[in-house]
Design a protein around this motif. Structure first.
Motif, PDB file in Angstrom:
ATOM      1  N   SER A  47       0.834  -1.317   0.060  1.00  0.00           N
ATOM      2  CA  SER A  47      -0.133   0.096   0.034  1.00  0.00           C
ATOM      3  C   SER A  47       0.839   1.343   0.078  1.00  0.00           C
ATOM      4  CB  SER A  47      -0.829  -0.133   1.203  1.00  0.00           C
ATOM      5  OG  SER A  47      -0.449  -0.283   2.265  1.00  0.00           O
ATOM      6  N   ARG A  91      -9.415   4.116   5.577  1.00  0.00           N
ATOM      7  CA  ARG A  91      -9.227   2.747   5.985  1.00  0.00           C
ATOM      8  C   ARG A  91     -10.108   2.448   7.297  1.00  0.00           C
ATOM      9  NH1 ARG A  91      -3.394  -0.206   5.708  1.00  0.00           N
ATOM     10  NH2 ARG A  91      -3.391  -0.427   3.447  1.00  0.00           N
ATOM     11  N   GLY A 140      -0.378   2.461   7.146  1.00  0.00           N
ATOM     12  CA  GLY A 140      -0.059   1.142   8.204  1.00  0.00           C
ATOM     13  C   GLY A 140       0.919   1.496   9.004  1.00  0.00           C
ATOM     14  N   GLU A 494      -0.266  -6.831   7.371  1.00  0.00           N
ATOM     15  CA  GLU A 494      -0.865  -6.463   5.979  1.00  0.00           C
ATOM     16  C   GLU A 494      -0.227  -7.734   4.784  1.00  0.00           C
ATOM     17  OE1 GLU A 494      -0.414  -2.875   2.759  1.00  0.00           O
ATOM     18  OE2 GLU A 494      -1.168  -2.364   4.701  1.00  0.00           O
ATOM     19  N   SER A 510      -4.074  -5.101  -1.397  1.00  0.00           N
ATOM     20  CA  SER A 510      -3.663  -5.118  -0.124  1.00  0.00           C
ATOM     21  C   SER A 510      -4.672  -5.538   0.856  1.00  0.00           C
ATOM     22  CB  SER A 510      -3.137  -3.829   0.449  1.00  0.00           C
ATOM     23  OG  SER A 510      -2.060  -3.247  -0.409  1.00  0.00           O
ATOM     24  N   TRP A 512      -5.432  -5.767   4.886  1.00  0.00           N
ATOM     25  CA  TRP A 512      -4.797  -5.238   5.964  1.00  0.00           C
ATOM     26  C   TRP A 512      -5.890  -5.361   7.166  1.00  0.00           C
ATOM     27  CZ3 TRP A 512      -7.544  -1.486   8.152  1.00  0.00           C
ATOM     28  CH2 TRP A 512      -8.765  -0.859   7.395  1.00  0.00           C
ATOM     29  N   ARG A 538     -10.332  -3.775   9.611  1.00  0.00           N
ATOM     30  CA  ARG A 538     -10.073  -4.617   8.551  1.00  0.00           C
ATOM     31  C   ARG A 538     -10.326  -4.207   7.041  1.00  0.00           C
ATOM     32  NH1 ARG A 538     -12.335 -10.247  10.698  1.00  0.00           N
ATOM     33  NH2 ARG A 538     -11.103  -9.355  12.470  1.00  0.00           N
TER      34      ARG A 538
END
Length: 688
Positions: A47, A91, A140, A494, A510, A512, A538
């Protein structure tokens, strides 16, 4: 009339300055083939990515902060006046005004800790998009050099060091929109002096004109490159505006106001930001060293009214003064960062060892919350002086074990110290915290132009200093209040893949997950704390860039996430404001004769507004269009159309209690801030 006079003067001045500059240089075409770095062999996660200046400058941008929408999965909105920091979503996070997403410009952090309005406040209104050279993003907690606010992601924006010539640009549009930009980078000695001056005005579609006025400037001298050279940069920005905040849906339905009306015509703000920074780098035969230092002075006065009469009626039995409040701060901050990387071989293996130090000190004198009416102070809820210092050490090791296998391991140590002097003695005090956060990634490949990433890491974000020492609610000085932890841990992992399955097609995928520890949140609107709960997010992200020809680029990113509280509570386990699905689709064309253009489509999915998920926001789909014509290699004319299909949707929605004038009791309701209607802007650019 004043605007027409200003643009005539600005344009005449730019013509004169251009005559003094070196001979006119050719206007660089808007290259749609993404010339960004190929991150295979370099990235630590799937990512991670880079957005080039060519891509950024090709797309229509309504507000400066929307450059961040080029980060896949990130949505940028606004719930008040345009002079205020944007609202960000990524996210499964409602990032508010920047918490858990770290942003920097020219090596300077933009996020403001212990800010009067919200932790991590990220105001990008000083950004000049035409100066952006590139934006590197990471998501992340997998990177040792990334610290506070970076759990969801980071974006590092770099300005250019040299322009192709002297740029004079004028933009006019509906609703009193006017912008003038003059920028250049003449050669002085062995370097370049980059300068830019921006003047801006906008009323917006609001019944109460926003009258947003902005004056913005950059002056920077540099030699060499980002990896082997130095730069010294000064920036100055000042803005004032009247704000139309979110409005209760029942007020719109009853006809009390329309979608673009205001329930308090005196809300708004005044802000300024002055900074000085320096960057230095040198490249050795087997090493790379970098350092930067910065100083910042900023201030904000922000007047808001989200509940109208609720608190006033509860306290006095009438709505004589209303619920307007002012959040104010005066800040000076300074910081530094230094790193050194050594490239060597261990037993025949290629190895890179990196280590660094980072520090920051913020002094707020004062930061205050006041009850106001029509911007006049009625009483002070709380007023504090804050000194806040953070220091971090980090180290990272990367080893290429095999031609198709490398590992990246890192460790970061952070310490934070807070000191608060409050107008309520009980809320004064000191607090400190320390945290170690490990990071680790395994990268397999490349095989057939593909790499596989397995990433794991811990991260954190700091809490507002006032929340770390609070003991009593400032409203009455008696009710006990819970303290917050200075540093709150996050943990993520991830699995990602980066590939070029066809010539010209870059794609990443991705999967995660990110956990946040139990915490309390400091609420700047009330000057106190409110409980939050441990959470888990997630999701899945798919990002694509396809350049099948030299004149066409297509980009598409899709994200899905699930956000839940991890403990049991009868109210429910959904996290309010957590977006589930987003999508961004774009097409850019260039070099079709004199014509060029771009079309972008953004989908902002529904969100739960309360924990039970029984109330949800609506989804929105917006389209923006740019159509441009090149008269010659120096002159361009572009038309930008925002909200192309004139969708009547909301930029933001909330669910909370409020009480309108004349109501006998509070009511829980949807509170909305509408997306601006279809609007046109015309831009004339000339490069001397």
């Amino acid at each position: 009339m004043r605007l027409r006079r200003f643009f005539f003067i600005s344009y005449t001045a730019s013509l004169c300055l251009g005559a003094w500059a070196d001979e006119a240089k050719l206007l660089s075409p808007v290259e749609v083939r993404a010339s960004s770095e190929n991150l295979q062999g370099e990235a630590a996660a799937g990512s991670e990515g880079v957005v080039s200046s060519q891509r950024l400058q090709a797309v229509p941008i309504l507000r400066p902060g929307e450059v961040l929408e080029m980060v896949p999965g990130l949505i940028v909105t606004q719930h008040a006046g345009d002079g205020k920091a944007n609202q960000y979503f990524l996210r499964g996070f409602n990032l508010d005004h920047g918490t858990d997403f770290a942003t920097s410009v020219g090596g300077m952090p933009v996020n403001m800790p212990s800010h009067a309005h919200g932790q991590g406040y990220t105001d990008l209104n000083f950004l000049i998009p035409e100066l952006v050279d590139r934006m590197r993003f990471r998501k992340g907690p997998y990177y040792a050099e990334e610290g506070d606010f970076s759990s969801a992601g980071t974006a590092h924006i770099d300005y250019v060091r040299k322009l192709d010539g002297t740029l004079g640009q004028i933009t006019v549009g509906q609703h009193g929109y006017a912008r003038s930009l003059l920028a250049g980078s003449p050669t002085i000695g062995n370097g370049n002096l980059l300068y830019a001056l921006e003047w801006f005005h906008n009323d917006g579609p609001w019944e109460v004109h926003e009258n947003y006025r902005k004056l913005n400037g950059v002056l920077s001298y540099s030699q060499g490159s980002r990896n082997d050279g130095f730069s010294v940069t000064g920036m100055a920005y000042r803005g004032t505006w009247t704000s139309t905040d979110q409005v209760a849906q029942r007020a719109i339905d009853s006809g009390l106001v329309n979608r673009f009306g205001s329930l308090d015509p005196t809300t708004g703000g005044e802000t300024y930001r002055y900074s000085l920074s320096g960057e230095w780098a040198t490249r050795g035969q087997d090493s790379q060293s970098k350092a930067n230092v910065w100083w910042l002075r900023s201030g904000l006065d922000l007047w808001s009214n989200f509940q109208y009469c609720l608190n006033d009626i509860a306290a006095t039995g009438s709505c004589a003064t209303g619920d307007q409040f002012k959040q104010s701060e005066r800040r000076q901050a300074a910081g530094f960062a230094a790193s050194h990387a050594i490239f060597s071989r261990w037993g025949g293996l290629d190895v890179e060892n990196s280590f660094g130090i980072q520090g920051r000190h913020d002094r707020l004198n004062p930061v205050a919350l006041c009850a106001t009416q029509s911007r006049n102070v009625l009483s002070t809820v709380r007023e504090d002086d804050i000194s806040q210092t953070s220091l971090a050490l980090w180290a990272q090791n990367e080893i290429r074990w095999l031609p198709w296998l490398r590992s990246i391991g890192g460790l970061r140590g952070d310490t934070a110290n807070f000191k608060v002097n409050s107008n309520l003695a009980a809320n004064s005090g000191k607090a400190s915290d320390q945290m170690l956060t490990p990071k680790f990634s395994l990268i397999f490949g490349p095989w057939r132009n593909s790499e596989l990433y397995l990433s794991y890491g811990h991260g954190f974000h700091s809490n507002d200093a006032r929340g770390t020492t609070i003991q009593v609610a400032p409203a009455d000085g008696v009710t006990p209040a819970d303290r917050v932890k200075p540093l709150v841990r996050t943990k993520g992992h991830e699995v990602g893949i980066r590939s070029e399955p066809l010539a010209g097609w870059q794609t990443t995928l991705s999967l995660w997950q990110l956990d946040a520890a139990s915490e309390l949140l400091f609420v700047g609107d009330a000057g106190t704390t409110e409980p939050s709960r441990p959470s888990r997010r997630r999701g899945l992200e798919w990002t694509n860039l396809y350049t099948p020809t030299a004149w066409l680029a297509i980009d598409a990113d899709f994200s899905w996430s699930q956000a839940r509280f991890r403990d049991f509570d009868a109210t429910g386990d959904h996290i309010p404001g957590a977006v589930t699905t987003t999508a961004n689709l774009g097409m850019t064309v260039d070099d079709i004769g004199p014509w060029y253009g771009a079309l972008r489509l953004r989908y902002f999915g529904p969100r739960p507004l309360i924990e039970s998920n029984s109330v949800r926001s609506s989804a929105s789909t917006l389209a923006n269009l740019r159509l441009g014509y090149k008269f010659d290699r120096q002159t361009r004319l572009a038309v930008d159309v925002y909200n192309l299909f004139d969708r009547k949707v909301s930029d933001i929605e909330y669910w909370y209690d409020s009480q309108l004038p004349g109501e006998t009791a509070p009511a829980s309701d949807r509170h909305v801030h509408p997306t601006e209607p279809r609007s046109l802007r015309l831009t004339l650019s000339y490069l001397f």
